[in-house]
Design a protein around this motif. Structure first.
Motif, PDB file in Angstrom:
ATOM      1  N   LYS A  21      -1.756  21.930  55.855  1.00 27.35           N
ATOM      2  CA  LYS A  21      -2.917  22.820  55.865  1.00 27.35           C
ATOM      3  C   LYS A  21      -3.848  22.540  54.684  1.00 27.35           C
ATOM      4  O   LYS A  21      -5.072  22.529  54.846  1.00 27.35           O
ATOM      5  CB  LYS A  21      -2.461  24.281  55.870  1.00 27.35           C
ATOM      6  CG  LYS A  21      -3.575  25.240  56.213  1.00 27.35           C
ATOM      7  CD  LYS A  21      -3.050  26.604  56.592  1.00 27.35           C
ATOM      8  CE  LYS A  21      -4.206  27.529  56.930  1.00 27.35           C
ATOM      9  NZ  LYS A  21      -3.769  28.870  57.265  1.00 27.35           N
ATOM     10  N   LEU A  22      -3.278  22.301  53.504  1.00 29.75           N
ATOM     11  CA  LEU A  22      -4.101  21.965  52.345  1.00 29.75           C
ATOM     12  C   LEU A  22      -4.822  20.636  52.552  1.00 29.75           C
ATOM     13  O   LEU A  22      -6.002  20.501  52.210  1.00 29.75           O
ATOM     14  CB  LEU A  22      -3.255  21.908  51.070  1.00 29.75           C
ATOM     15  CG  LEU A  22      -2.816  23.252  50.508  1.00 29.75           C
ATOM     16  CD1 LEU A  22      -1.805  23.053  49.380  1.00 29.75           C
ATOM     17  CD2 LEU A  22      -4.012  24.059  50.020  1.00 29.75           C
ATOM     18  N   GLN A  23      -4.120  19.656  53.113  1.00 26.44           N
ATOM     19  CA  GLN A  23      -4.739  18.353  53.343  1.00 26.44           C
ATOM     20  C   GLN A  23      -5.877  18.470  54.356  1.00 26.44           C
ATOM     21  O   GLN A  23      -6.934  17.864  54.183  1.00 26.44           O
ATOM     22  CB  GLN A  23      -3.689  17.343  53.815  1.00 26.44           C
ATOM     23  CG  GLN A  23      -4.159  15.900  53.851  1.00 26.44           C
ATOM     24  CD  GLN A  23      -4.964  15.542  55.077  1.00 26.44           C
ATOM     25  OE1 GLN A  23      -4.712  16.059  56.166  1.00 26.44           O
ATOM     26  NE2 GLN A  23      -5.927  14.676  54.919  1.00 26.44           N
ATOM     27  N   GLU A  24      -5.687  19.248  55.392  1.00 24.19           N
ATOM     28  CA  GLU A  24      -6.749  19.442  56.385  1.00 24.19           C
ATOM     29  C   GLU A  24      -7.944  20.157  55.768  1.00 24.19           C
ATOM     30  O   GLU A  24      -9.087  19.886  56.122  1.00 24.19           O
ATOM     31  CB  GLU A  24      -6.219  20.244  57.573  1.00 24.19           C
ATOM     32  CG  GLU A  24      -5.259  19.470  58.440  1.00 24.19           C
ATOM     33  CD  GLU A  24      -4.589  20.323  59.518  1.00 24.19           C
ATOM     34  OE1 GLU A  24      -4.719  21.575  59.488  1.00 24.19           O
ATOM     35  OE2 GLU A  24      -3.916  19.742  60.387  1.00 24.19           O
ATOM     36  N   HIS A  25      -7.682  21.070  54.835  1.00 24.15           N
ATOM     37  CA  HIS A  25      -8.748  21.863  54.221  1.00 24.15           C
ATOM     38  C   HIS A  25      -9.516  21.061  53.155  1.00 24.15           C
ATOM     39  O   HIS A  25     -10.740  21.072  53.141  1.00 24.15           O
ATOM     40  CB  HIS A  25      -8.148  23.124  53.610  1.00 24.15           C
ATOM     41  CG  HIS A  25      -9.155  24.084  53.068  1.00 24.15           C
ATOM     42  ND1 HIS A  25      -9.885  24.920  53.887  1.00 24.15           N
ATOM     43  CD2 HIS A  25      -9.559  24.342  51.796  1.00 24.15           C
ATOM     44  CE1 HIS A  25     -10.699  25.649  53.136  1.00 24.15           C
ATOM     45  NE2 HIS A  25     -10.515  25.319  51.866  1.00 24.15           N
ATOM     46  N   SER A  69      -3.811  30.705  46.738  1.00 28.62           N
ATOM     47  CA  SER A  69      -5.156  31.061  46.280  1.00 28.62           C
ATOM     48  C   SER A  69      -6.223  30.653  47.284  1.00 28.62           C
ATOM     49  O   SER A  69      -7.290  31.260  47.340  1.00 28.62           O
ATOM     50  CB  SER A  69      -5.435  30.451  44.908  1.00 28.62           C
ATOM     51  OG  SER A  69      -5.453  29.048  44.972  1.00 28.62           O
ATOM     52  N   THR A  70      -5.938  29.645  48.102  1.00 23.86           N
ATOM     53  CA  THR A  70      -6.907  29.184  49.103  1.00 23.86           C
ATOM     54  C   THR A  70      -6.864  30.024  50.370  1.00 23.86           C
ATOM     55  O   THR A  70      -7.913  30.392  50.905  1.00 23.86           O
ATOM     56  CB  THR A  70      -6.629  27.708  49.473  1.00 23.86           C
ATOM     57  OG1 THR A  70      -6.732  26.915  48.292  1.00 23.86           O
ATOM     58  CG2 THR A  70      -7.628  27.202  50.504  1.00 23.86           C
ATOM     59  N   PHE A  71      -5.671  30.342  50.851  1.00 20.02           N
ATOM     60  CA  PHE A  71      -5.541  30.941  52.178  1.00 20.02           C
ATOM     61  C   PHE A  71      -5.081  32.394  52.201  1.00 20.02           C
ATOM     62  O   PHE A  71      -5.266  33.071  53.198  1.00 20.02           O
ATOM     63  CB  PHE A  71      -4.592  30.111  53.043  1.00 20.02           C
ATOM     64  CG  PHE A  71      -5.062  28.704  53.243  1.00 20.02           C
ATOM     65  CD1 PHE A  71      -6.220  28.444  53.967  1.00 20.02           C
ATOM     66  CD2 PHE A  71      -4.380  27.633  52.695  1.00 20.02           C
ATOM     67  CE1 PHE A  71      -6.675  27.145  54.149  1.00 20.02           C
ATOM     68  CE2 PHE A  71      -4.824  26.335  52.884  1.00 20.02           C
ATOM     69  CZ  PHE A  71      -5.967  26.092  53.604  1.00 20.02           C
TER      70      PHE A  71
END
Length: 78
Positions: A21-25, A69-71
């Motif tokens: 998910k972090l890589q996609e974001h 912190s992102t999601f």
């Protein structure tokens, strides 16, 4: 003693899901800018990142913190 963790934002989320998910974001470059570790900078892949993060707790902590912190938008203090 119950193993339920209703207040843990990572409860039920695998490390692989976090990395994907972090890589996609952010993309690999964006991740490398935010967390300075080689598995995000040099020939990055989900598999190599998981291998490193499973062995390196401080890096895993940083990745998990970035994910939260992102999601995670349900901070009780906000």
């Amino acid at each position: 003693m119950s193993k339920e963790q209703p207040n843990n934002p990572l409860h039920g989320v695998t490390l692989e899901q976090v990395v994907v998910k972090l890589q996609e974001h952010y993309g690999w470059n964006g991740l490398a800018e935010r967390i300075d570790i080689n598995c995000f900078k040099s020939d990055p892949s989900v598999k190599s990142s998981l291998k490193f993060l499973r062995k390196t707790q401080w890096a895993r902590d940083k990745v998990e913190h970035l994910y939260i912190s992102t999601f995670e938008k349900r901070f009780p203090w906000k």
